[in-house]
Design a protein around this motif. Sequence first.
Motif, PDB file in Angstrom:
ATOM      1  N   GLU A 160      42.693 117.540  17.709  1.00  0.00           N
ATOM      2  CA  GLU A 160      43.061 116.447  16.811  1.00  0.00           C
ATOM      3  C   GLU A 160      42.368 115.149  17.210  1.00  0.00           C
ATOM      4  N   GLU A 161      42.305 114.946  18.519  1.00  0.00           N
ATOM      5  CA  GLU A 161      41.699 113.724  19.047  1.00  0.00           C
ATOM      6  C   GLU A 161      40.257 113.583  18.545  1.00  0.00           C
ATOM      7  N   LYS A 162      39.535 114.724  18.542  1.00  0.00           N
ATOM      8  CA  LYS A 162      38.151 114.706  18.094  1.00  0.00           C
ATOM      9  C   LYS A 162      38.084 114.455  16.595  1.00  0.00           C
ATOM     10  N   LYS A 163      39.005 115.077  15.876  1.00  0.00           N
ATOM     11  CA  LYS A 163      39.003 114.922  14.416  1.00  0.00           C
ATOM     12  C   LYS A 163      39.194 113.466  14.027  1.00  0.00           C
ATOM     13  N   ARG A 164      40.017 112.756  14.797  1.00  0.00           N
ATOM     14  CA  ARG A 164      40.305 111.359  14.456  1.00  0.00           C
ATOM     15  C   ARG A 164      39.205 110.407  14.891  1.00  0.00           C
ATOM     16  N   ALA A 165      38.403 110.825  15.868  1.00  0.00           N
ATOM     17  CA  ALA A 165      37.411 109.917  16.456  1.00  0.00           C
ATOM     18  C   ALA A 165      36.343 109.512  15.438  1.00  0.00           C
ATOM     19  N   THR A 166      35.800 108.308  15.616  1.00  0.00           N
ATOM     20  CA  THR A 166      34.748 107.821  14.725  1.00  0.00           C
ATOM     21  C   THR A 166      33.502 107.502  15.544  1.00  0.00           C
ATOM     22  N   VAL A 167      32.394 107.287  14.846  1.00  0.00           N
ATOM     23  CA  VAL A 167      31.151 106.935  15.526  1.00  0.00           C
ATOM     24  C   VAL A 167      31.345 105.652  16.333  1.00  0.00           C
ATOM     25  N   GLU A 168      32.139 104.737  15.792  1.00  0.00           N
ATOM     26  CA  GLU A 168      32.398 103.475  16.509  1.00  0.00           C
ATOM     27  C   GLU A 168      33.055 103.743  17.860  1.00  0.00           C
ATOM     28  N   ASP A 169      34.012 104.669  17.863  1.00  0.00           N
ATOM     29  CA  ASP A 169      34.691 105.013  19.115  1.00  0.00           C
ATOM     30  C   ASP A 169      33.683 105.481  20.161  1.00  0.00           C
ATOM     31  N   LEU A 170      32.769 106.338  19.700  1.00  0.00           N
ATOM     32  CA  LEU A 170      31.777 106.899  20.634  1.00  0.00           C
ATOM     33  C   LEU A 170      30.864 105.795  21.159  1.00  0.00           C
ATOM     34  N   LEU A 171      30.433 104.921  20.245  1.00  0.00           N
ATOM     35  CA  LEU A 171      29.552 103.823  20.656  1.00  0.00           C
ATOM     36  C   LEU A 171      30.261 102.934  21.672  1.00  0.00           C
ATOM     37  N   HIS A 172      31.530 102.678  21.400  1.00  0.00           N
ATOM     38  CA  HIS A 172      32.332 101.867  22.306  1.00  0.00           C
ATOM     39  C   HIS A 172      32.368 102.507  23.702  1.00  0.00           C
ATOM     40  N   GLN A 173      32.556 103.811  23.704  1.00  0.00           N
ATOM     41  CA  GLN A 173      32.604 104.559  24.962  1.00  0.00           C
ATOM     42  C   GLN A 173      31.283 104.414  25.724  1.00  0.00           C
ATOM     43  N   PHE A 174      30.185 104.546  24.961  1.00  0.00           N
ATOM     44  CA  PHE A 174      28.849 104.383  25.548  1.00  0.00           C
ATOM     45  C   PHE A 174      28.722 103.020  26.214  1.00  0.00           C
ATOM     46  N   GLU A 175      29.134 101.976  25.493  1.00  0.00           N
ATOM     47  CA  GLU A 175      29.024 100.593  25.993  1.00  0.00           C
ATOM     48  C   GLU A 175      29.756 100.435  27.312  1.00  0.00           C
ATOM     49  N   GLN A 176      30.969 100.970  27.341  1.00  0.00           N
ATOM     50  CA  GLN A 176      31.794 100.853  28.548  1.00  0.00           C
ATOM     51  C   GLN A 176      31.092 101.486  29.741  1.00  0.00           C
ATOM     52  N   ILE A 177      30.582 102.703  29.505  1.00  0.00           N
ATOM     53  CA  ILE A 177      29.908 103.427  30.577  1.00  0.00           C
ATOM     54  C   ILE A 177      28.719 102.633  31.078  1.00  0.00           C
ATOM     55  N   LYS A 178      27.964 102.135  30.136  1.00  0.00           N
ATOM     56  CA  LYS A 178      26.779 101.371  30.512  1.00  0.00           C
ATOM     57  C   LYS A 178      27.169 100.157  31.350  1.00  0.00           C
ATOM     58  N   ALA A 179      28.221  99.461  30.900  1.00  0.00           N
ATOM     59  CA  ALA A 179      28.685  98.280  31.621  1.00  0.00           C
ATOM     60  C   ALA A 179      29.058  98.659  33.048  1.00  0.00           C
ATOM     61  N   VAL A 180      29.779  99.773  33.190  1.00  0.00           N
ATOM     62  CA  VAL A 180      30.209 100.201  34.519  1.00  0.00           C
ATOM     63  C   VAL A 180      29.004 100.526  35.398  1.00  0.00           C
ATOM     64  N   SER A 181      28.079 101.301  34.837  1.00  0.00           N
ATOM     65  CA  SER A 181      26.957 101.716  35.685  1.00  0.00           C
ATOM     66  C   SER A 181      26.061 100.526  35.997  1.00  0.00           C
ATOM     67  N   ASP A 182      25.940  99.571  35.049  1.00  0.00           N
ATOM     68  CA  ASP A 182      25.165  98.361  35.326  1.00  0.00           C
ATOM     69  C   ASP A 182      25.812  97.591  36.472  1.00  0.00           C
ATOM     70  N   ARG A 183      27.152  97.525  36.423  1.00  0.00           N
ATOM     71  CA  ARG A 183      27.861  96.778  37.450  1.00  0.00           C
ATOM     72  C   ARG A 183      27.649  97.422  38.824  1.00  0.00           C
ATOM     73  N   THR A 184      27.775  98.758  38.877  1.00  0.00           N
ATOM     74  CA  THR A 184      27.588  99.421  40.175  1.00  0.00           C
ATOM     75  C   THR A 184      26.152  99.251  40.644  1.00  0.00           C
ATOM     76  N   LEU A 185      25.241  99.209  39.685  1.00  0.00           N
ATOM     77  CA  LEU A 185      23.837  99.042  40.024  1.00  0.00           C
ATOM     78  C   LEU A 185      23.610  97.678  40.662  1.00  0.00           C
ATOM     79  N   LEU A 186      24.277  96.661  40.093  1.00  0.00           N
ATOM     80  CA  LEU A 186      24.095  95.294  40.586  1.00  0.00           C
ATOM     81  C   LEU A 186      24.827  95.078  41.907  1.00  0.00           C
ATOM     82  N   ALA A 187      25.932  95.788  42.076  1.00  0.00           N
ATOM     83  CA  ALA A 187      26.764  95.572  43.261  1.00  0.00           C
ATOM     84  C   ALA A 187      26.051  95.961  44.550  1.00  0.00           C
TER      85      ALA A 187
END
Lengths: 305, 261
Positions: free
Chosen positions: B234-261
């Motif tokens: 059900e979770e997948k059925k409800r998900a939208t492209v925006e949700d996925l993009l948001h997820q991507f952004e978060q991951i990128k932010a995290v990995s950028d932060r660890t990269l800078l740290a």
Amino acid sequence: MLGSIDLGLIYGLMALGVYLTFRVLDFPDLTVDGSFTLGAAVTASGILAGQDPLLSTAMGTLAGAIAGLVTGLLHTKGGINPLLAGILTQIALYSVNLRIMGKANLSLLREPTLMAGLQQPVRLLGTWTSVAIFAAVALVFLVALDWFLNTDLGLALQATGDNPRMIQAQGVSIHNTKILGLSLSNALVGLCGGLIAQYQGYADIGMGIGLIIAGLASVIIGQTIITSRRFVFATAAVVLGSVVYLLVIQVALLIGLDPNDMKLMSAILVVVALLSPRLAFVQRFWARRRKRMMAAVAEGEEVRA
Amino acid sequence: MLEVTGLRKVFFPDTPNEKIALDNVSLALDPGDFVTIIGSNGAGKSTLLNLIAGEFRADSGGIAIDGVNVTRMPVHKVARYVGRVFQDPMAGTVPHGTIEQNLAMALARGRARGLRMGVTNAKRAIFARELANLELGLEHRMRTDAGLLSGGQRQALSLLMATMGSPRVLLLDEHTAALDPARAELVTRLTAQAVERHHLTTLMVTHNMHQALTLGNRLIMMHEGRIIYDLAGEEKKRATVEDLLHQFEQIKAVSDRTLLA
Ligand SMILES: Nc1ncnc2c1ncn2[C@@H]1O[C@H](COP(=O)(O)OP(=O)(O)OP(=O)(O)O)[C@@H](O)[C@H]1O
Ligand SMILES: [Mg+2]
């Protein structure tokens, strides 16, 4: 002239072997020079030792297959580059062949060879009779090879040369298909060597030198004359190429060219044939052909390149 | 059906170019699961599929298909269980073989190949029926060389070949990426049909988020060799492209932060 056709038909077996490796497997196998002499050496030694000529010829064929097997193992299990694997076997075979023959030349004169019936009481070699017989032999082998290439195993062999990644994903070990193809190819070459020795009446340690060029030239000439790959046309083209090649050599000799220059001539012929796809007018020819074919395909016709 | 445990793959180990392509990836698929995989370039998606197919050797971890350990099997042995379609339309077929010869090669997958004719009239009848399902008219030109087909036609043929004999696992690596939108749409539809019809357990890599959401019953997102997001039911059925993009952004932010740290 008819003698050249005889020889062309017998050498056609060797050309079929070369076709199998170079064209079908896309494996430039140089074992040929050695396995040809090996076939001749084993066959001649067998006959001189008093063995049945048919059995001796079969042994020569088998010996050729083993030579191909060695090259196949060197390449697949040993990871050795195809050209080098073939050359290694070829060079090693020089010593092996000398060991088998005991000396550089074995005469089969007045021995009970497979050709004995064609030499005595009446000499029939180089007549329409011998041409018919050798044509029948070549026909059997070219049809058999074509049949094999269309079996499940044969298709896997063809795919090994055409798209190895795909056929592996379809469950085929390309090590096995290469080893099989090399063995079959060199079996044909060994058989050819044994027959040539009996035809000429001797086996010679140098008889296989540069043979690969003759094989390649035959394949290229044949496929230039017959371009279709439908039914048995592909394999028939190779044998025809071999006959034409031998006739060309014969004509060259007749008009007074030095026999010692023949290897140079053959090499130049192959180079020209290999370079020709890059020549502008040849490219235009193929482009037109392709266009016609694509148009035919678009109309839903059945077409094979 | 497919069990991947603690899979790790490092390219060029112990060199300055060392690249951890897969880092402790675990994944379990039930029979009939259709999983879409998304993730940025170099995330390790193809590496995962190549390891399952036996094309690369894992440094550690294990892969089992239907309870059979295939971790160290060569490609041609794993092929008994796996059907594949590659990204490159050229890669899946033998160009100088006819359509029917290509299909015959696929039909023999996982069986011993002997001296029986590759193409027989009985097989032709099967091929014609299967090709008709593609609705491309290929059943009328089974003796055309596969090399003369268009990319889309060839990819449809590759898909048919991969699903022939109902493999345990179907691996699709961006198999619509090289096609124009209309052809990609067609091959996507054929994929869904084939998976449905044979109840195939499927892993499909795609860069098309919409496709990843509409196809299948589970979606995983990969990043730098790890599975970082796993959506099912059900979770997948409800998900939208925006949700996925948001997820991507978060991951990128995290990995950028660890990269800078
Ligand atoms: N054969 C190889 N040799 C060396 N490095 C490789 C090889 N294959 C992949 N890699 C590296 O492993 C990492 C993961 O690559 P992979 O192809 O799995 O990514 P991907 O997720 O499929 O990316 P894409 O979306 O671009 O296809 C990359 O950094 C890549 O450079
Ligand atoms: Mg990839």
